[in-house]
Design an enzyme around this catalytic site. Structure first.
Site, PDB file in Angstrom:
ATOM      1  N   HIS A 126     -16.343  40.408 -22.908  1.00 23.35           N
ATOM      2  CA  HIS A 126     -17.189  40.455 -21.716  1.00 23.35           C
ATOM      3  C   HIS A 126     -17.867  39.137 -21.381  1.00 23.35           C
ATOM      4  O   HIS A 126     -18.642  39.063 -20.425  1.00 23.35           O
ATOM      5  CB  HIS A 126     -18.255  41.551 -21.881  1.00 23.35           C
ATOM      6  CG  HIS A 126     -17.665  42.903 -22.097  1.00 23.35           C
ATOM      7  ND1 HIS A 126     -17.401  43.411 -23.358  1.00 23.35           N
ATOM      8  CD2 HIS A 126     -17.259  43.847 -21.217  1.00 23.35           C
ATOM      9  CE1 HIS A 126     -16.865  44.613 -23.236  1.00 23.35           C
ATOM     10  NE2 HIS A 126     -16.762  44.905 -21.961  1.00 23.35           N
TER      11      HIS A 126
ATOM     12  N   GLY B  47     -32.387  41.639 -17.965  1.00 26.40           N
ATOM     13  CA  GLY B  47     -31.419  42.656 -17.579  1.00 26.40           C
ATOM     14  C   GLY B  47     -30.629  42.223 -16.350  1.00 26.40           C
ATOM     15  O   GLY B  47     -29.415  42.417 -16.274  1.00 26.40           O
TER      16      GLY B  47
ATOM     17  N   ARG C  48     -31.650  37.215 -12.255  1.00 25.11           N
ATOM     18  CA  ARG C  48     -32.800  36.621 -12.949  1.00 25.11           C
ATOM     19  C   ARG C  48     -32.331  35.490 -13.854  1.00 25.11           C
ATOM     20  O   ARG C  48     -33.017  34.491 -14.022  1.00 25.11           O
ATOM     21  CB  ARG C  48     -33.521  37.661 -13.809  1.00 25.11           C
ATOM     22  CG  ARG C  48     -34.385  38.585 -13.033  1.00 25.11           C
ATOM     23  CD  ARG C  48     -35.675  37.891 -12.652  1.00 25.11           C
ATOM     24  NE  ARG C  48     -36.539  38.814 -11.952  1.00 25.11           N
ATOM     25  CZ  ARG C  48     -37.583  38.463 -11.225  1.00 25.11           C
ATOM     26  NH1 ARG C  48     -37.902  37.203 -11.089  1.00 25.11           N
ATOM     27  NH2 ARG C  48     -38.308  39.366 -10.631  1.00 25.11           N
TER      28      ARG C  48
ATOM     29  N   ARG D 234     -17.658  40.202 -14.670  1.00 24.98           N
ATOM     30  CA  ARG D 234     -18.406  41.364 -14.161  1.00 24.98           C
ATOM     31  C   ARG D 234     -19.706  40.970 -13.460  1.00 24.98           C
ATOM     32  O   ARG D 234     -20.632  41.785 -13.356  1.00 24.98           O
ATOM     33  CB  ARG D 234     -18.727  42.364 -15.282  1.00 24.98           C
ATOM     34  CG  ARG D 234     -17.500  43.099 -15.770  1.00 24.98           C
ATOM     35  CD  ARG D 234     -17.826  44.028 -16.913  1.00 24.98           C
ATOM     36  NE  ARG D 234     -16.609  44.683 -17.353  1.00 24.98           N
ATOM     37  CZ  ARG D 234     -16.326  45.971 -17.122  1.00 24.98           C
ATOM     38  NH1 ARG D 234     -17.166  46.730 -16.470  1.00 24.98           N
ATOM     39  NH2 ARG D 234     -15.199  46.485 -17.548  1.00 24.98           N
TER      40      ARG D 234
ATOM     41  N   ARG E 199     -35.387  39.134 -25.499  1.00 28.66           N
ATOM     42  CA  ARG E 199     -35.324  39.887 -24.242  1.00 28.66           C
ATOM     43  C   ARG E 199     -36.528  39.526 -23.378  1.00 28.66           C
ATOM     44  O   ARG E 199     -37.662  39.452 -23.867  1.00 28.66           O
ATOM     45  CB  ARG E 199     -35.297  41.381 -24.550  1.00 28.66           C
ATOM     46  CG  ARG E 199     -35.578  42.253 -23.356  1.00 28.66           C
ATOM     47  CD  ARG E 199     -35.108  43.672 -23.540  1.00 28.66           C
ATOM     48  NE  ARG E 199     -35.869  44.610 -22.728  1.00 28.66           N
ATOM     49  CZ  ARG E 199     -35.777  44.702 -21.403  1.00 28.66           C
ATOM     50  NH1 ARG E 199     -34.968  43.914 -20.729  1.00 28.66           N
ATOM     51  NH2 ARG E 199     -36.507  45.587 -20.747  1.00 28.66           N
TER      52      ARG E 199
ATOM     53  N   GLY F 159     -38.013  41.135 -20.048  1.00 27.29           N
ATOM     54  CA  GLY F 159     -37.768  42.250 -19.141  1.00 27.29           C
ATOM     55  C   GLY F 159     -39.044  42.815 -18.560  1.00 27.29           C
ATOM     56  O   GLY F 159     -40.124  42.235 -18.688  1.00 27.29           O
ATOM     57  N   SER F 160     -38.883  43.969 -17.932  1.00 25.03           N
ATOM     58  CA  SER F 160     -40.047  44.645 -17.355  1.00 25.03           C
ATOM     59  C   SER F 160     -40.205  46.008 -18.022  1.00 25.03           C
ATOM     60  O   SER F 160     -39.295  46.499 -18.704  1.00 25.03           O
ATOM     61  CB  SER F 160     -39.869  44.804 -15.844  1.00 25.03           C
ATOM     62  OG  SER F 160     -38.734  45.588 -15.594  1.00 25.03           O
TER      63      SER F 160
ATOM     64  N   GLU G  90     -39.357  50.958 -21.577  1.00 25.91           N
ATOM     65  CA  GLU G  90     -38.269  50.164 -20.999  1.00 25.91           C
ATOM     66  C   GLU G  90     -36.965  50.775 -21.517  1.00 25.91           C
ATOM     67  O   GLU G  90     -36.982  51.937 -21.922  1.00 25.91           O
ATOM     68  CB  GLU G  90     -38.429  48.667 -21.308  1.00 25.91           C
ATOM     69  CG  GLU G  90     -38.698  48.328 -22.754  1.00 25.91           C
ATOM     70  CD  GLU G  90     -37.446  48.172 -23.594  1.00 25.91           C
ATOM     71  OE1 GLU G  90     -37.133  49.143 -24.314  1.00 25.91           O
ATOM     72  OE2 GLU G  90     -36.820  47.110 -23.610  1.00 25.91           O
ATOM     73  N   MET G  91     -35.852  50.046 -21.525  1.00 23.54           N
ATOM     74  CA  MET G  91     -34.597  50.726 -21.822  1.00 23.54           C
ATOM     75  C   MET G  91     -33.642  49.968 -22.760  1.00 23.54           C
ATOM     76  O   MET G  91     -32.466  50.303 -22.810  1.00 23.54           O
ATOM     77  CB  MET G  91     -33.873  51.068 -20.505  1.00 23.54           C
ATOM     78  CG  MET G  91     -34.720  51.895 -19.557  1.00 23.54           C
ATOM     79  SD  MET G  91     -33.860  52.458 -18.075  1.00 23.54           S
ATOM     80  CE  MET G  91     -32.864  53.777 -18.748  1.00 23.54           C
ATOM     81  N   GLU G  92     -34.113  48.978 -23.500  1.00 20.23           N
ATOM     82  CA  GLU G  92     -33.179  48.152 -24.283  1.00 20.23           C
ATOM     83  C   GLU G  92     -33.607  47.766 -25.699  1.00 20.23           C
ATOM     84  O   GLU G  92     -32.758  47.566 -26.587  1.00 20.23           O
ATOM     85  CB  GLU G  92     -32.872  46.838 -23.526  1.00 20.23           C
ATOM     86  CG  GLU G  92     -32.091  46.992 -22.237  1.00 20.23           C
ATOM     87  CD  GLU G  92     -32.948  47.355 -21.041  1.00 20.23           C
ATOM     88  OE1 GLU G  92     -34.200  47.261 -21.155  1.00 20.23           O
ATOM     89  OE2 GLU G  92     -32.388  47.754 -20.004  1.00 20.23           O
TER      90      GLU G  92
ATOM     91  N   SER H 208     -44.312  46.180 -14.840  1.00 26.90           N
ATOM     92  CA  SER H 208     -43.949  46.186 -13.417  1.00 26.90           C
ATOM     93  C   SER H 208     -44.405  47.460 -12.720  1.00 26.90           C
ATOM     94  O   SER H 208     -44.441  47.527 -11.504  1.00 26.90           O
ATOM     95  CB  SER H 208     -42.434  46.054 -13.267  1.00 26.90           C
ATOM     96  OG  SER H 208     -41.797  47.138 -13.902  1.00 26.90           O
ATOM     97  N   ASP H 209     -44.740  48.489 -13.502  1.00 29.10           N
ATOM     98  CA  ASP H 209     -45.199  49.739 -12.891  1.00 29.10           C
ATOM     99  C   ASP H 209     -46.010  50.532 -13.912  1.00 29.10           C
ATOM    100  O   ASP H 209     -46.026  50.197 -15.091  1.00 29.10           O
ATOM    101  CB  ASP H 209     -44.008  50.570 -12.372  1.00 29.10           C
ATOM    102  CG  ASP H 209     -42.989  50.842 -13.455  1.00 29.10           C
ATOM    103  OD1 ASP H 209     -42.103  50.003 -13.664  1.00 29.10           O
ATOM    104  OD2 ASP H 209     -43.097  51.885 -14.119  1.00 29.10           O
TER     105      ASP H 209
ATOM    106  N   ARG I 140     -44.325  40.341  -9.025  1.00 24.90           N
ATOM    107  CA  ARG I 140     -43.344  40.447 -10.111  1.00 24.90           C
ATOM    108  C   ARG I 140     -42.891  39.046 -10.532  1.00 24.90           C
ATOM    109  O   ARG I 140     -42.783  38.741 -11.700  1.00 24.90           O
ATOM    110  CB  ARG I 140     -42.135  41.213  -9.578  1.00 24.90           C
ATOM    111  CG  ARG I 140     -41.392  41.999 -10.604  1.00 24.90           C
ATOM    112  CD  ARG I 140     -40.239  42.656  -9.912  1.00 24.90           C
ATOM    113  NE  ARG I 140     -40.553  44.021  -9.556  1.00 24.90           N
ATOM    114  CZ  ARG I 140     -40.000  45.060 -10.162  1.00 24.90           C
ATOM    115  NH1 ARG I 140     -39.121  44.894 -11.116  1.00 24.90           N
ATOM    116  NH2 ARG I 140     -40.310  46.274  -9.802  1.00 24.90           N
TER     117      ARG I 140
HETATM  118  N1  HPA Z   1     -39.010  53.256 -17.094  1.00 25.56           N
HETATM  119  C1  HPA Z   1     -38.005  52.680 -17.741  1.00 25.56           C
HETATM  120  N2  HPA Z   1     -37.777  51.393 -17.698  1.00 25.56           N
HETATM  121  C2  HPA Z   1     -38.593  50.626 -16.978  1.00 25.56           C
HETATM  122  C3  HPA Z   1     -39.660  51.161 -16.289  1.00 25.56           C
HETATM  123  C4  HPA Z   1     -39.898  52.530 -16.355  1.00 25.56           C
HETATM  124  O1  HPA Z   1     -40.845  53.070 -15.750  1.00 25.56           O
HETATM  125  N3  HPA Z   1     -40.297  50.147 -15.656  1.00 25.56           N
HETATM  126  C5  HPA Z   1     -39.619  49.012 -15.968  1.00 25.56           C
HETATM  127  N4  HPA Z   1     -38.601  49.306 -16.765  1.00 25.56           N
END
Ligand code: HPA
Length: 232
Positions: free
Chosen positions: A4, A20, A24, A43, A87, A89-90, A179-181, A203-204, A217
């Site tokens: 990849h 991610g 960016r 990709r 990493r 990220g947000s 987050e997710m990673e 970020s939120d 951001r």
């Molecule tokens: N959930 C999952 N991942 C994220 C979020 C969230 O609210 N905000 C930024 N990354």
């Protein structure tokens, strides 16, 4: 070249920053690095190598979620000899005293993903940051007067879940944000005896539903990048 990543051996630095979003990665290369060269377009997952204050550093997009993230992290560690994976990220805040724009440094990562249970035959591995990188990030942040929080975060497999209250259980146990990673990153780095760290901007907020505007951001992203690049 790996499956990849279209780079030749030697084209990727020993320290790689991992946003991610591949755009960016391009923004970081164009804004913060000197003599940046794009080494990957496979990709659309852009990767660049350049110089920051004279030190060689790469920045590689990874996509969202542990499976996509780990494809890139695995190939960087296994095939390109990467030693430090950071990493950038947000995340979404899960505690009332964590605000939009705050910077978090992930000491450890809880998860609802089963990816480590597959690897550890049903048992639970506890993914944690590399201590040396973590300690250095804290002292660099203090020196740069960048306020931060450090603690446990949640790496979730689900962005659009069915239960809008599910995050509260994690929050009750002190988890700072979602987050997710990171859970995948810390485990994979341990496997390859590499250093890993996640630095995140909020970020939120899951408590208030507030989210950063794209201008805000970018501002918090700059502080996070400054911090991450100093670790290279
Ligand atoms: N959930 C999952 N991942 C994220 C979020 C969230 O609210 N905000 C930024 N990354």
């Amino acid at each position: 070249m790996s499956i990849h990543i279209g780079a030749l051996k030697g084209e990727i630095a020993e320290t790689v920053l991992l946003p991610g979003d591949p755009l960016r990665a391009r923004f970081v290369a164009e804004t913060f690095l000197q003599d940046a060269v794009c080494y990957n377009e496979v990709r659309g997952m852009l990767g660049f190598t350049g110089l920051y204050k004279g030190r060689r550093v790469s920045v590689q997009g990874t996509g969202m979620g542990i499976p996509s993230h780990l494809i890139y992290v695995h190939e960087l560690l296994a095939e390109y000899g990467v030693k430090r994976a950071i990493r950038v990220g947000s995340c979404g805040a899960m505690q009332p005293d964590i605000r939009l724009n705050d910077i978090l440094i992930a000491m450890s990562a809880s998860t609802d993903s089963h990816i480590n249970r597959l690897r550890f035959h049903g048992a639970d591995y506890a993914p944690c940051a590399d201590y040396g990188l973590f300690a250095r990030a804290c002292s660099v942040a203090e020196a740069l007067e960048i306020p931060f929080r450090a603690g446990n975060i949640l790496s979730s497999d689900v962005f659009y879940g069915d239960d809008p209250q599910a995050w509260k259980l994690w929050a009750d146990f002190g988890v700072l944000a979602v987050e997710m990673e990171t859970s995948g990153l810390y485990t994979e780095a341990a496997r390859f005896k590499a250093q890993a760290l996640s630095i995140l901007t909020v970020s939120d907020s899951l408590l208030t539903g507030q989210a950063l505007s794209s201008t805000d951001r970018e501002r918090s992203f700059r502080s996070m990048m400054e911090l991450a690049l100093e670790l290279a």
